[in-house]
Design an enzyme around this catalytic site. Structure first.
Site, mmCIF file in Angstrom:
data_model
loop_
_atom_site.group_PDB
_atom_site.id
_atom_site.type_symbol
_atom_site.label_atom_id
_atom_site.label_comp_id
_atom_site.label_asym_id
_atom_site.label_seq_id
_atom_site.Cartn_x
_atom_site.Cartn_y
_atom_site.Cartn_z
ATOM 1 N N ASP A 1 -59.602 -57.991 -39.514
ATOM 2 C CA ASP A 1 -60.054 -59.104 -40.348
ATOM 3 C C ASP A 1 -61.476 -59.573 -40.083
ATOM 4 O O ASP A 1 -61.838 -60.660 -40.489
ATOM 5 C CB ASP A 1 -59.076 -60.276 -40.230
ATOM 6 C CG ASP A 1 -58.986 -60.798 -38.810
ATOM 7 O OD1 ASP A 1 -59.475 -60.114 -37.893
ATOM 8 O OD2 ASP A 1 -58.439 -61.896 -38.613
ATOM 9 N N GLU A 2 -62.283 -58.797 -39.413
ATOM 10 C CA GLU A 2 -63.681 -59.197 -39.285
ATOM 11 C C GLU A 2 -64.578 -57.979 -39.110
ATOM 12 O O GLU A 2 -64.151 -56.934 -38.625
ATOM 13 C CB GLU A 2 -63.891 -60.188 -38.136
ATOM 14 C CG GLU A 2 -63.390 -59.704 -36.808
ATOM 15 C CD GLU A 2 -63.651 -60.706 -35.672
ATOM 16 O OE1 GLU A 2 -64.716 -61.339 -35.663
ATOM 17 O OE2 GLU A 2 -62.790 -60.828 -34.798
#
Lengths: 447, 364
Positions: A118-119
């Site tokens: 998620d990043e």
């Protein structure tokens, strides 16, 4: 400040050479679930192990109002918010969504370095002429991720990775007194603004400052990054040693020259699981190992990668955690081989005090499309072939349809797919919405 | 214990025997030592990690009989560093001193009681010509596996063939095989599996002698090379069916000068970094070698060759390919292939006693 890594060579932009982006998805796992189950919107939603020993992997902002955060024990989370909707994690689905999101990032620049599902860091210095200023690109990325995936994300724009990550943190939604509040979404820190931006941040915000270093700094009266920047380099080296001392000195000034490296994307593939009941039997643990190894191998093959180093992680009842690694002669993406190596490592440990968590991972990854063949490969009935066939069957008929025989144990209900519950077992007895079953897939159909 | 000898004598004895001494992490500290035993003028220098024992017998000027165990690496390094000339070795209760010229070393000794006893297994001795065995070991031992997780493959198979002795080693990526016709040390159809580590020690000693003797026991083998005895435990287990790996039929055959191909390979491999293979593009025009590493660059070179077969590209790990060519006995070699996923067979055009089988690298 001219420490902006590869953006040094970029054409000057309105952001003053601030062309590194850190994009961080907002409450990713929980938000992905909400896309599938819009009826849950506005309710506190938790993703993670729902059992007595599970941990929270993600919490929606509505849940965070109750003080719940990721890595918190599920029991505590439930106490804080008994009405929260607990969902078992669906790692495969999150991985799929993550791949689509990363693909969106790559429409802007090939220099995308994912840090996790998620990043990611993006270096957009090369696409300024074509796609607009970094701020414009960041805004566009947020718009596309929102329209195509229905997900929110926050973006930090800065001259380097370290500052970009700090900036995205400041841009995130917050939990205020009256519930969740939207953040600014994009925060740009230009070269000239670095000092002012860092000044007021707590020292714990610095990458590499853990609780211990934080405590030492606090005792020295150094609470903010601004204060830390006043300490001469030699003093920091005396206090914290060569490596950490220099590190602190540089980061207090916002200096970070690590480039955005797309090749660093994946360093290891691993799975771990916290057990509902402590395991003490070797055989029992071996079953778990087989299940987890199959999940890891499946993900390796899906990603077209293989690795040489197999790592076993064991956490005992007293929370002491040991990791053991062995580097194989050649890279593997075969569960039977991972089991072979990890099994030997497991044999070297004494499980009798009770094992709380078991994990297995593969690192030292390389492209699996280039592979030194072995004489064993001449036999078409090799383990790798067999596992590839299993991959195919799972793809067509679903994950739980097939698994290795040794992943089933008499003391346990059959559940061949270890990947479905990486954050601890689900609690079957509690009838909360969304986890009535034990396989981690029930209830999704309503999405 | 006390004796004198030339530095060169001590240097050689310690360096040879220490090859069997256990390295770090030995279960028993004493196994990381070298055992010295003096009787009259006869000094026995022994290293052993239990699986492998190497004993050197040398003549010294003995003054006082006795035994001692010295730390192997340190003792060998000291003997090697000393100036040539006389060395005097004196061993007291728990200290040994080595003196030569103006140099004096004293070393804490290890307890000799726990050092493995040197026992020779019963069995018939067979004497062989050193040159043949030396060549066979040189060609074969390097192909054995270094991976202890598959112990069988860390051995070299010695097998009785119709008209001689066969050496086989494989690490599952490649296989090297050498026949020594007219040599027989095994009874019909008998095979033994000798750790490649022991044969490496043997091979390095064969340059100085004309012949060696081999004695095969039930669980151990003894090699006697001049004044050195190598005792090794044999590996127990069933060796893979290597015969089944060797293809009967090769549609494609390439004949090339060995050294031309080696030179070209060594150049081209400079651009085959990490795990990148070297591609052999074979056609009626001959042979082209190619290496392409993404983000780095590429290299190619054509080599004069005679090729009979359909156009074919096969990729190999350059290290394995070079290792095979280097030990190929003839100046001209034949490389036979089936397709890009089957093993290639490399042998000398004249010689039929050597064979190197190599699995390709799959590139998809």
């Amino acid at each position: 400040m001219s420490s902006a890594g590869s953006s040094d060579t970029a054409a000057p932009s309105a952001e003053g050479a601030a062309s590194i982006l850190h994009v961080d998805m907002d409450a990713f796992f929980a938000s992905v679930e909400l896309v599938r189950r819009p009826e849950l919107r506005g309710r506190p939603v938790l993703v993670g192990g729902t059992g007595e020993r599970g941990v929270v992997a993600a919490a929606s902002y509505e849940a965070r109002v109750y003080g719940i955060h990721s890595a918190m024990s599920s029991v505590v989370a439930r106490r804080l918010c008994p009405d929260a909707v607990f969902l078992p994690g669906d790692h495969a689905h999150y991985g799929e969504v993550s791949r689509r999101v990363m693909a969106i990032f790559r429409r802007f620049t090939p220099l995308v370095e994912p840090l996790s599902l998620d990043e990611a860091f993006l270096d957009v210095s090369g696409s300024v002429a074509l796609l607009g200023t970094p701020l414009e690109q960041a805004t566009e990325i947020r718009r596309i991720v929102s329209t195509e995936e229905g997900l929110g994300c926050s973006v930090g724009v800065a001259p380097n990775k370290y500052l970009a990550k700090l900036a995205s943190e400041q841009a995130k939604p917050r939990v205020g007194e009256r519930g969740p509040e939207a953040g600014v979404g994009v925060l740009v820190v230009r070269s000239g603004e670095v000092g002012g931006f860092l000044e007021r941040l707590p020292v714990s915000a610095i990458w590499g400052v853990g609780p211990r270093t934080d405590e030492r700094l606090q005792r020295l009266g150094i609470r903010t990054v601004g204060k830390l920047a006043e300490v001469p380099e030699h003093t920091l080296v005396e206090l914290f040693g060569e490596v950490l001392g220099r590190h602190l000195w540089r980061l207090a000034r916002g200096i970070d020259d690590r480039p955005v490296d797309p090749a660093q994307s994946v360093k290891s593939v691993s799975h771990e699981e916290t057990f509902a009941v402590d395991r003490t039997g070797r055989e029992d643990l071996h079953h778990e190992l087989v299940r987890q190894s199959n999940a890891v191998a499946g993900r390796l093959r899906a990603g077209g990668i293989a690795g040489r180093t197999v790592t076993l992680k064991v956490r005992f009842v007293d929370f002491t955690t040991v990791t053991r690694s062995h580097t194989r002669v050649d890279p593997t993406d075969v569960a039977a081989e991972i089991v072979e190596t990890a099994g030997e490592l497991l044999d070297g440990l004494d499980p009798t005090p009770g094992v709380r968590l078991l994990g297995v991972g593969v690192s030292g990854l390389q492209d699996a499309s280039v592979r030194q063949l072995r004489f064993e490969d001449l036999d078409t009935r090799t383990r790798r072939q067999a596992e590839r066939t299993v991959d195919e069957i799972r793809k067509r008929f679903g994950k739980e349809i097939i698994g290795p025989g040794s992943a089933f144990s008499s003391s346990d209900e059959p559940r061949p797919d270890a990947g479905s519950r990486p954050w601890g077992p689900d609690n079957i007895s509690q009838g909360h919405e969304g986890h009535e079953g034990h396989e981690g897939r029930e209830g999704r159909e309503g999405a | 214990m006390k004796f004198r000898c030339e530095r060169d004598v001590l240097d050689r004895a310690l360096s040879v025997a220490s090859r069997a001494a256990a390295t770090r992490g030995a279960l028993l500290q004493v196994l990381g030592g070298i055992h010295l035993q003096l009787e009259g003028d006869c000094l026995l220098v022994t290293g052993s990690d239990r699986n492998l024992t190497v004993r050197v017998t040398c003549q010294v000027g003995g003054q006082e009989d006795g035994e001692a165990v010295l730390p192997a690496k340190l003792a060998a390094d000291i003997a090697h560093a000393l100036d040539s000339g006389q060395v005097e070795v004196t061993v007291g209760d728990n200290e040994a001193s080595l003196s030569s010229g103006r140099s004096n070393f004293s070393l804490r000794t290890l307890v000799p009681d726990e050092f493995p006893r040197f026992e020779l297994p019963a069995g018939d001795e067979v004497t062989l010509s050193a040159s043949g065995v030396a060549a066979a070991l040189d060609q074969v031992v390097g192909a054995a596996s270094g991976d202890d997780s598959r112990p069988i493959l860390t051995g070299v198979l010695l097998a009785a063939e119709e008209d001689g002795l066969r050496f086989v080693a494989t690490d599952s990526y490649r296989l090297a095989m050498r026949d020594l016709p007219g040599t027989s040390i095994l009874s019909r159809d008998q095979t033994v599996l000798v750790p490649s580590r022991a044969l490496e020690v043997v091979g390095r000693l064969l340059g100085d002698v004309d012949e060696l003797t081999i004695c095969l026991g039930e669980r151990e083998a003894v090699f006697t090379v001049g004044d050195v005895q190598i005792v090794t435990s044999l590996i127990v287990g069933e060796y893979p069916n290597y015969r089944g790996l060797i293809p009967d039929d090769h549609p494609n055959s390439l004949i090339v000068e060995r050294d031309d191909m080696l030179d070209a390979l060594r150049r081209v491999r400079l651009l085959a970094t990490d795990n990148t293979p070297v591609r052999l593009e074979m056609s009626s025009d001959g042979l082209q070698l190619k290496a392409i590493t993404q983000d780095i660059g590429q290299a190619s070179e054509t080599v004069d060759a005679n090729y009979d077969g359909e156009d074919l590209t096969v990729a190999f790990n350059p290290t394995y390919l070079i290792a095979g060519l280097e030990v190929c006995p003839d100046e001209e070699l034949r490389l036979e292939t089936c397709d890009a996923l089957k093993p290639a067979v490399i042998r000398g055009v004249e010689d039929s006693d050597f064979l190197y089988l190599l699995m390709p690298v799959r590139v998809s």
